[in-house]
Motif scaffolding. Structure first.
Motif, PDB file in Angstrom:
ATOM      1  N   GLY B 446      11.625  14.554  -5.139  1.00  0.00           N
ATOM      2  CA  GLY B 446      11.503  13.167  -4.723  1.00  0.00           C
ATOM      3  C   GLY B 446      10.061  12.743  -4.776  1.00  0.00           C
ATOM      4  N   LEU B 447       9.868  11.434  -4.801  1.00  0.00           N
ATOM      5  CA  LEU B 447       8.510  10.910  -4.913  1.00  0.00           C
ATOM      6  C   LEU B 447       8.059  10.415  -3.555  1.00  0.00           C
ATOM      7  CD1 LEU B 447       9.004   8.874  -8.173  1.00  0.00           C
ATOM      8  CD2 LEU B 447       7.728  11.007  -7.904  1.00  0.00           C
ATOM      9  N   PRO B 448       6.826  10.735  -3.178  1.00  0.00           N
ATOM     10  CA  PRO B 448       6.323  10.176  -1.940  1.00  0.00           C
ATOM     11  C   PRO B 448       6.300   8.651  -2.036  1.00  0.00           C
ATOM     12  CG  PRO B 448       4.653  11.511  -3.045  1.00  0.00           C
ATOM     13  CD  PRO B 448       5.877  11.594  -3.853  1.00  0.00           C
ATOM     14  N   GLN B 449       6.653   7.993  -0.973  1.00  0.00           N
ATOM     15  CA  GLN B 449       6.696   6.542  -1.013  1.00  0.00           C
ATOM     16  C   GLN B 449       5.287   5.968  -0.976  1.00  0.00           C
ATOM     17  OE1 GLN B 449       9.724   4.878  -1.302  1.00  0.00           O
ATOM     18  NE2 GLN B 449      10.138   7.021  -1.793  1.00  0.00           N
ATOM     19  N   PRO B 450       5.070   4.879  -1.716  1.00  0.00           N
ATOM     20  CA  PRO B 450       3.783   4.213  -1.598  1.00  0.00           C
ATOM     21  C   PRO B 450       3.626   3.650  -0.184  1.00  0.00           C
ATOM     22  CG  PRO B 450       5.205   3.106  -3.204  1.00  0.00           C
ATOM     23  CD  PRO B 450       5.971   4.245  -2.663  1.00  0.00           C
ATOM     24  N   LEU B 451       2.395   3.480   0.238  1.00  0.00           N
ATOM     25  CA  LEU B 451       2.154   2.994   1.595  1.00  0.00           C
ATOM     26  C   LEU B 451       2.550   1.523   1.711  1.00  0.00           C
ATOM     27  CD1 LEU B 451      -1.348   4.461   2.336  1.00  0.00           C
ATOM     28  CD2 LEU B 451       0.814   5.172   3.309  1.00  0.00           C
ATOM     29  N   PRO B 452       2.981   1.110   2.883  1.00  0.00           N
ATOM     30  CA  PRO B 452       3.184  -0.321   3.110  1.00  0.00           C
ATOM     31  C   PRO B 452       1.855  -1.050   2.915  1.00  0.00           C
ATOM     32  CG  PRO B 452       3.929   0.976   4.981  1.00  0.00           C
ATOM     33  CD  PRO B 452       3.283   1.924   4.046  1.00  0.00           C
ATOM     34  N   ARG B 453       1.935  -2.301   2.474  1.00  0.00           N
ATOM     35  CA  ARG B 453       0.704  -2.998   2.102  1.00  0.00           C
ATOM     36  C   ARG B 453      -0.285  -3.083   3.255  1.00  0.00           C
ATOM     37  NH1 ARG B 453       2.434  -7.895  -0.770  1.00  0.00           N
ATOM     38  NH2 ARG B 453       3.224  -6.326  -2.214  1.00  0.00           N
ATOM     39  N   ARG B 454       0.230  -3.372   4.455  1.00  0.00           N
ATOM     40  CA  ARG B 454      -0.697  -3.548   5.578  1.00  0.00           C
ATOM     41  C   ARG B 454      -1.423  -2.248   5.906  1.00  0.00           C
ATOM     42  NH1 ARG B 454       2.766  -5.880  10.177  1.00  0.00           N
ATOM     43  NH2 ARG B 454       4.429  -5.516   8.664  1.00  0.00           N
ATOM     44  N   VAL B 455      -0.650  -1.150   5.911  1.00  0.00           N
ATOM     45  CA  VAL B 455      -1.258   0.146   6.211  1.00  0.00           C
ATOM     46  C   VAL B 455      -2.313   0.484   5.167  1.00  0.00           C
ATOM     47  CG1 VAL B 455      -0.804   2.602   6.438  1.00  0.00           C
ATOM     48  CG2 VAL B 455       0.831   0.951   7.336  1.00  0.00           C
ATOM     49  N   LYS B 456      -1.970   0.194   3.931  1.00  0.00           N
ATOM     50  CA  LYS B 456      -2.891   0.483   2.840  1.00  0.00           C
ATOM     51  C   LYS B 456      -4.189  -0.308   3.021  1.00  0.00           C
ATOM     52  CE  LYS B 456      -2.678   0.415  -2.189  1.00  0.00           C
ATOM     53  NZ  LYS B 456      -1.748   0.192  -3.305  1.00  0.00           N
ATOM     54  N   ALA B 457      -4.031  -1.582   3.363  1.00  0.00           N
ATOM     55  CA  ALA B 457      -5.205  -2.420   3.540  1.00  0.00           C
ATOM     56  C   ALA B 457      -6.093  -1.866   4.647  1.00  0.00           C
ATOM     57  CB  ALA B 457      -4.769  -3.850   3.874  1.00  0.00           C
ATOM     58  N   VAL B 458      -5.475  -1.475   5.751  1.00  0.00           N
ATOM     59  CA  VAL B 458      -6.262  -0.934   6.864  1.00  0.00           C
ATOM     60  C   VAL B 458      -6.971   0.340   6.428  1.00  0.00           C
ATOM     61  CG1 VAL B 458      -6.100   0.116   9.151  1.00  0.00           C
ATOM     62  CG2 VAL B 458      -4.802  -1.956   8.634  1.00  0.00           C
ATOM     63  N   ALA B 459      -6.228   1.215   5.765  1.00  0.00           N
ATOM     64  CA  ALA B 459      -6.817   2.487   5.354  1.00  0.00           C
ATOM     65  C   ALA B 459      -8.041   2.265   4.474  1.00  0.00           C
ATOM     66  CB  ALA B 459      -5.773   3.321   4.614  1.00  0.00           C
ATOM     67  N   PHE B 460      -7.889   1.384   3.504  1.00  0.00           N
ATOM     68  CA  PHE B 460      -9.036   1.136   2.623  1.00  0.00           C
ATOM     69  C   PHE B 460     -10.183   0.484   3.386  1.00  0.00           C
ATOM     70  CE2 PHE B 460      -6.174   1.756  -1.016  1.00  0.00           C
ATOM     71  CZ  PHE B 460      -7.000   2.556  -1.767  1.00  0.00           C
ATOM     72  N   ALA B 461      -9.845  -0.478   4.240  1.00  0.00           N
ATOM     73  CA  ALA B 461     -10.893  -1.199   4.963  1.00  0.00           C
ATOM     74  C   ALA B 461     -11.687  -0.257   5.849  1.00  0.00           C
ATOM     75  CB  ALA B 461     -10.267  -2.312   5.791  1.00  0.00           C
ATOM     76  N   VAL B 462     -11.043   0.773   6.381  1.00  0.00           N
ATOM     77  CA  VAL B 462     -11.738   1.705   7.263  1.00  0.00           C
ATOM     78  C   VAL B 462     -12.444   2.789   6.464  1.00  0.00           C
ATOM     79  CG1 VAL B 462     -11.425   3.435   9.049  1.00  0.00           C
ATOM     80  CG2 VAL B 462     -10.183   1.275   9.177  1.00  0.00           C
ATOM     81  N   ALA B 463     -11.738   3.340   5.509  1.00  0.00           N
ATOM     82  CA  ALA B 463     -12.227   4.562   4.876  1.00  0.00           C
ATOM     83  C   ALA B 463     -13.355   4.310   3.878  1.00  0.00           C
ATOM     84  CB  ALA B 463     -11.074   5.291   4.195  1.00  0.00           C
TER      85      ALA B 463
END
Lengths: 356, 736
Positions: B446-463
């Motif tokens: 199975g394929l790991p699911q892509p992150l939800p958009r909001r979570v992704k945005a937060v992750a990038f904004a922080v990291a």
């Protein structure tokens, strides 16, 4: 052909051998004697303690109870390397960084033999298992069956008093499994080896063994020749584990010497009593010991539930007054229609009484 | 078959007892001094000669024990009889060595009650030397031989010996020192009785004070430490999670680059981050200077204290959390998420109701790992702490400061130890419940699911900003090595390197290492090089015993080993100087104590890489070797070790690198003769000589990057250990 491998196998005697892991009893103290030169199978479902028992004989686990004798010598406290046994592992455990020849010679070199002599003996052993000329390969360059043979050669070359097999064929495909088990049996008989063989596959056990030890819940359920176990199981467990079996309730009406009069529904059968007292009893009926006929006196009345065409034979399920009965019948029986009324005639050869 | 004799082992004990000088020799041992039988000077004589010629009666029990063990060592008689002699002899020998060593010190009887009981001794003894060490080791091995003969450890002498060595070293180098340091809490002080002194130390306002809540003063160090560790752990875990999600669950093009972050904490000397922060935010830092020049703002010293230490620790430990969390995120079976999606959950719902809950134990683990790292951290607080004291720095100042109060150090160490052990226990409990993180390898497609958009945005904004900041901090830290005086004189220069690593030619043509740093660099490399093989060897041995052997007490041994890893470095440092300052084991100020410290501080590296490698190695391989008549030792040598080569190299290099960057324990143990690089640097930092410190750090980083790059080249991604479970399809012509 092989002068290198010619030592008659030794007797293995287990005297009250048992194993505890803390509170868990992996093997309850048991007695067992394995005669020299015979192949004995430890058979049972997973978790029954058969592998632990084998590993105790190998010296890979130490018994917490009892004593173990190999060839009359007490080896209970000896580590694996000091016992004259060798083992073929389920995963073969071939050393991946050594050539096949080095793998086979490993035990000899460990015992202090010069490398050149060891290699000579190893060549002979490889020849015995039909792998002449494969010595310079790495294990990963061989097929599963070949790896299996290398593992056997590596164990054989030490001329062990006892050879142990831990589910040796479970990694092979069905066809190869059949031919390998015949090879192992032939080799064992040719060289007169004592072999202890662990498997959970009853047909494999029936095919290779002189004797079979059926284990269940950390103890011996029954031990005997393949034929004894199949035709005279002492429990429903052994009966069903050794092959397909119907179990129907019956009642011993009376005992006359070693014969019993048994009521099965409306039928009365005359069967070996096997020491059972009068009263309720379980009757084990092998599916191939039932003949389907017309409803007639002396036959168990039955109604066809379903019949399946299987090519070489037919598999039929019947409803009777004593419960459902499964029958392996000639393929013509596949034409029976569900709901049809028939009679089942039992062949006493395949019917046996066991304690309920 | 006769069980093999223990004569070799016995000879070692005999050599140590009869021939070699028992005590440590002030000026080392010359070849002639080795024959210590018949020495006129009692201190240079062997135990036997000291007993015969110098009236040192306390060696007679040791000698008697040696004689008693002999019948057991010879290959005659039944195993039970031999085991009896060995156990009795070796047990008596160990008891005799330990009790005489502890009872008689440099001033005669070492405790008043012994003096009261036996009167003045009129004699004394120094720390044990070559003879005593060999005798002790010999008796330990005789004891384990005896146990094996008795049938313990499945009768395997090698296993029993290995366990004996491990147990003895845990007792000698962890349990004993830690007990010693704890007992210091109870020493009376001045006119105070034992109980009063203990109470006074234990309930010190400086540890437990909470006045900062009400007034603008410092709280007790306990609260400081707790606050710091909690904040750091939370921040680093959050950052680490963002990084881990980006790396494993997005198509971010620089994923590989981010993964490099995980190497940073290994190769970074502990105060590089602190220095970098000072160069940016310090009084003469870039930001302060800019603010003053452009806006006339005076930013002041805000970086010194909690703010700075917190920032530095988050920079330092985020990569650690990242490393732990990569494994956690990758360990979540994509099947679960796919199942959730087919049950009509949105991406966000899948993330919040499936993915995140599955990660909770992993997150808790990462949090605790960082918590413990922060607790034990010494480099950042010492550089940036200012008046903000934490346990590790307070212990240091209690020992080296003007107060020299070992009792206070002991109490602080005890507090730290308790916090560390509690964290360790909680961590074990948390990791123990991790069972539902599916790692079965069965049906995990199975394929790991892509992150939800909001979570992704937060992750990038922080990291991403954080990653940039990390790069800036490192760049600044290294740039500091190349300007004359940071903040005042920006002239590019190599003078710092020159002061540290100048090379000159003597008139005779010989090379002179004139730079001030050479000495400490050479010492560090030397000692780290000595410690690395010992660490790797002992660690792999421990890993092998723990993963491959089953014996009574295995769980206890594993627990004891893990516990020793949980003792913070500062505690070990204090414990070592207190314990090894006096006989019987007088090794303070020697290279030995540093090597021992490295070995036991870095043992987890060896154990972990050993356990990881061994769990990839089919257990039946070594069992096969043993059933093929190989002794356990031969099985290890010919089968296990060759297949473990990558793990060995990794353990070697990492223990080498860690020995070079450690500071917390070592700072207590260095001496003028054996100065370590990190301690040298920290002294420069304390003196405000940042240029040289940074230049030295830069050299260390380059050195260690080279070392790690080299092993990655050498070991690479070789997969030696993996055996193919299924029969491989054979190339043409292979089948017989």
């Amino acid at each position: 052909m092989s002068h290198a491998i010619a030592k008659p196998g030794a007797e293995v005697r287990l005297q009250g051998i048992g194993k505890r892991y803390g509170a868990v009893q992996a093997v309850k103290p048991l007695d067992l004697t394995i005669e020299g030169g015979t192949l004995v199978t430890l058979l049972g479902p997973s978790g029954c303690g058969k592998t632990t028992l084998l590993r105790m004989i190998a010296g890979l686990e130490q018994a917490t109870d009892g004593r173990l004798f190999i060839g009359g010598r007490d080896v209970t406290l000896l580590p694996a390397g000091a016992r004259n046994v060798s083992m073929v592992f389920q995963s073969y455990a071939l050393f991946p960084h050594m050539s096949v020849l080095d793998n086979v010679a490993y035990g000899l070199v460990s015992s202090g033999m010069r490398k050149r002599d060891a290699h000579g003996r190893a060549e002979t052993a490889l020849e015995t298992v039909g792998l002449k000329g494969f010595g310079s390969r790495l294990p990963s360059e061989m097929s599963g069956g070949q790896q299996q043979r290398v593992a056997v050669a590596r164990a054989l070359v030490l001329e062990p008093e006892v050879l142990l097999f831990d589910e040796p064929l479970s990694n092979l495909d069905a066809r190869l499994r059949r031919s390998m088990r015949e090879e192992i049996r032939a080799l064992q008989q040719r060289l007169g080896l004592t072999v202890v063989y662990v498997t959970h596959d009853q047909s494999e056990a029936l095919a290779v063994s002189d004797r079979i030890v059926v284990m269940r819940n950390a103890e011996i359920a029954q031990a005997g020749t393949p034929e004894e176990l199949y035709s005279q199981p002492n429990s429903v467990f052994v009966a069903t584990f050794m092959g397909e079996a119907n179990r129907v309730p019956g009642r011993i009406e009376s005992i006359d010497g070693d014969r019993a009069r048994v009521a099965l529904g409306g039928l009365v059968l005359d069967l070996p009593a096997r020491g059972l007292p009068a009263g309720p009893v379980d009757i084990v009926i092998r599916p191939e010991a039932v003949r389907v006929s017309a409803a007639e006196p002396g036959a168990l009345p039955a109604r066809v539930a379903r019949a399946t065409y299987m090519g070489s034979h037919a598999e039929c399920h019947f409803e009777t007054e004593v419960g459902s009965v499964f029958v392996v019948a000639p393929r013509g029986a596949a034409r029976l229609r569900p709901g049809a009324e028939v009679g089942l005639v039992l062949d006493p050869e395949g019917v046996v009484l066991v304690a309920p | 078959m006769k069980a093999p004799s223990s004569l070799y082992t016995w000879s070692v004990a005999a050599l140590g007892t009869l021939i070699l000088p028992w005590h440590m020799q002030q000026d080392g041992v010359a070849l002639g001094g080795l024959m210590a039988l018949g020495q006129a000077d009692p201190e240079a004589a062997s135990a036997l000669w000291q007993a015969i010629a110098h009236g040192r009666f306390w060696f007679w029990p040791v000698l008697a024990a040696l004689a008693l063990a002999l019948p057991g060592a010879l290959p005659f008689g039944s195993a039970a009889r031999r085991a009896g002699f060995l156990l009795a002899g070796a047990g008596l020998g160990l008891a005799a060595i330990v009790s005489q060593g502890l009872a008689i010190g440099v001033q005669g009887w070492s405790t008043p009650w012994l003096t009261a009981m036996f009167g003045e001794l009129g004699d004394r003894q120094f720390g044990v030397g070559l003879g005593g060490t060999l005798a002790f080791a010999g008796f330990v091995l005789l004891l384990t031989d005896g146990l094996a003969l008795r049938g313990f450890f499945r009768g395997d002498r090698f296993v029993s010996g290995a366990v004996g060595v491990l147990v003895a070293s845990i007792i000698l180098f962890t349990a004993w020192p830690v007990t010693t340091v704890l007992s210091q809490m109870f020493t009376p002080r001045g006119d105070l009785s034992t109980a009063a002194a203990l109470a006074d130390r234990l309930f010190d306002q400086k540890i437990w004070g909470l006045s900062c809540v009400a007034a603008n003063v410092n709280c007790g160090v306990f609260w400081n430490t707790l606050l710091l560790a909690t904040s750091t752990a939370s921040a680093a875990t959050l950052l680490g999670l963002c990084f881990a999600l980006i790396v494993t669950r997005t198509g971010f093009p620089l994923r590989r680059g981010l993964r490099l972050l995980t190497v940073l904490p290994i190769i970074t000397p502990p105060f590089v981050i602190g220095l970098g922060l000072i160069l940016i935010f310090g009084r003469s830092g870039v930001v302060n200077q800019l603010a003053e020049a452009m806006f006339g703002l005076e930013l002041g010293r805000w970086i010194y204290g909690f703010n700075g230490v917190f920032l530095a620790q988050v920079f330092s430990f985020t990569p650690t959390a990242f490393l732990v969390l990569i494994g956690v995120v990758e360990g979540i079976s994509p099947t679960m998420e796919e199942a959730s999606q087919t049950l009509r959950a949105s991406r966000m719902r899948t993330f919040s109701s499936v993915t995140l809950p599955l990660m909770v134990p992993g997150l808790a683990n990462a949090w605790l790992v960082v918590f413990v790292e922060s607790l034990a951290d010494f480099g950042n607080p010492i550089v940036l702490g200012g008046s903000f004291g934490v346990l590790s720095t307070e212990i240091f100042f209690a020992v080296v400061g003007a107060q020299q109060d070992f009792g206070r150090a002991a109490v602080l160490a005890a507090v730290m130890l308790v916090v560390a052990l509690v964290a360790f226990m909680v961590q074990r409990a948390v990791v123990g419940t991790r069972s539902y993180v599916s790692m079965t390898g069965k049906g995990d497609v199975g394929l790991p699911q892509p992150l939800p958009r909001r979570v992704k945005a937060v992750a990038f904004a922080v990291a991403i900003p954080w990653a940039l900041l990390t790069i800036i901090v490192y760049t600044m830290a290294l740039a500091g090595a190349f300007v004359r005086v940071w903040g005042r004189d920006w002239t590019p220069t190599l003078s710092h390197f020159q002061r540290a690593f100048a090379l000159e030619w003597a008139p005779s043509g010989a090379l002179i290492f004139a730079g001030g740093a050479w000495h400490s660099l050479f010492t560090t490399i030397q000692l780290a090089a000595v410690a690395a093989p010992l660490t790797a060897g002992l660690g792999l041995l421990a890993a092998w015993v723990l993963t491959r052997q089953r014996f009574a007490g295995r769980t206890a041994l594993e627990f004891a080993l893990m516990l020793t890893f949980a003792v913070p470095g500062t505690v070990i440092g204090v414990a070592y100087i207190l314990t090894y300052n006096i006989p019987p084991l007088e090794i303070t100020g020697t290279a030995t104590i540093l090597v021992v410290c490295f070995v036991f501080r870095n043992l987890p590296v060896g154990v972990r890489s050993g356990v990881a490698a061994m769990s990839q190695l089919d257990k039946s391989l070594d069992e096969a070797a043993v059933t093929l008549r190989a002794s356990t030792f031969r099985a290890i040598r010919t089968v296990v070790l060759p297949l473990l080569k990558p793990a060995i190299v990794t353990a070697l290099v990492y223990s080498f690198v860690r020995a070079m960057t450690t500071v917390s324990a070592v700072i207590f143990l260095v001496s003028a003769e054996y100065e370590m690089a990190t301690v040298f640097i920290i002294n420069r930092v304390i003196n405000g000589d940042y240029g040289l410190a940074i230049a030295y750090c830069a050299v260390l980083i380059v050195l260690m990057m080279t070392a790690i790059g080299l092993i990655n080249l050498l070991v690479g991604r070789r997969r030696l250990g993996r055996r193919q479970a299924a029969p491989p399809a054979l190339p043409a012509g292979g089948r017989a």
